[in-house]
Write a protein that holds these residues in place. Structure first.
Motif, short mmCIF file in Angstrom:
data_model
loop_
_atom_site.label_atom_id
_atom_site.label_comp_id
_atom_site.label_asym_id
_atom_site.label_seq_id
_atom_site.Cartn_x
_atom_site.Cartn_y
_atom_site.Cartn_z
N GLU A 107 0.20 4.83 0.42
CA GLU A 107 -0.07 5.71 -0.96
C GLU A 107 -0.75 4.96 -1.73
O GLU A 107 -1.83 5.68 -2.35
CB GLU A 107 1.35 6.34 -1.35
N MET A 111 -4.74 6.07 -2.80
CA MET A 111 -5.24 6.29 -4.21
C MET A 111 -6.56 5.35 -4.60
O MET A 111 -7.35 5.99 -5.18
CB MET A 111 -4.01 5.91 -5.12
N LYS A 114 -9.45 7.08 -2.99
CA LYS A 114 -9.93 8.04 -3.68
C LYS A 114 -10.74 7.93 -4.84
O LYS A 114 -11.76 8.30 -5.12
CB LYS A 114 -8.62 8.98 -4.09
#
Length: 121
Positions: A107, A111, A114
């Motif tokens: 995760e 992130m 992104k």
């Protein structure tokens, strides 16, 4: 049949780094359809719409129980505020060290990618 240099890089790694790097490779490539993999500067490099995003490598100095740590080298990492990103002596780049003996922080990496894609837009 001879392997491509980029595939040979992954194949030549020893465990646990080999599995870690292969997992990171797959994770990076699935983040966005515009992320591509190239063999540049003798290392696996990942591009977003033709602009370098990051690369994978193994740190020579940082290790866990004698195992050198893989890392994600982040282009323009200097534009990201993240306590876990290491600057070292680089101006533009930062690295995210990965513990090859532990679960990959999926995760967190998602992130980070992104945010990098937004920077590259």
């Amino acid at each position: 049949m001879q392997l491509r240099p980029i595939d040979d890089f992954f194949e030549q790694q020893t465990e646990p780094n080999k599995s870690c790097l292969l997992s990171l490779r797959a994770l990076l490539l699935k983040q966005d359809p515009f992320i591509t993999e190239e063999w540049k500067y003798k290392l696996p490099s990942y591009y977003f719409k033709g602009k370098m995003l990051c690369y994978l490598w193994i740190h020579k100095k940082f290790n866990i129980n004698g195992v050198p740590q893989p890392y994600i080298g982040i282009v323009d990492g200097n534009k990201l505020e993240d306590a876990d990103l290491v600057t070292e002596k680089r101006v533009r780049m930062k690295i995210l060290l990965i513990d090859p003996t532990d679960d990959i922080p999926v995760e967190r990496i998602e992130m980070l990618i992104k945010n990098l894609v937004l920077l590259r837009g």
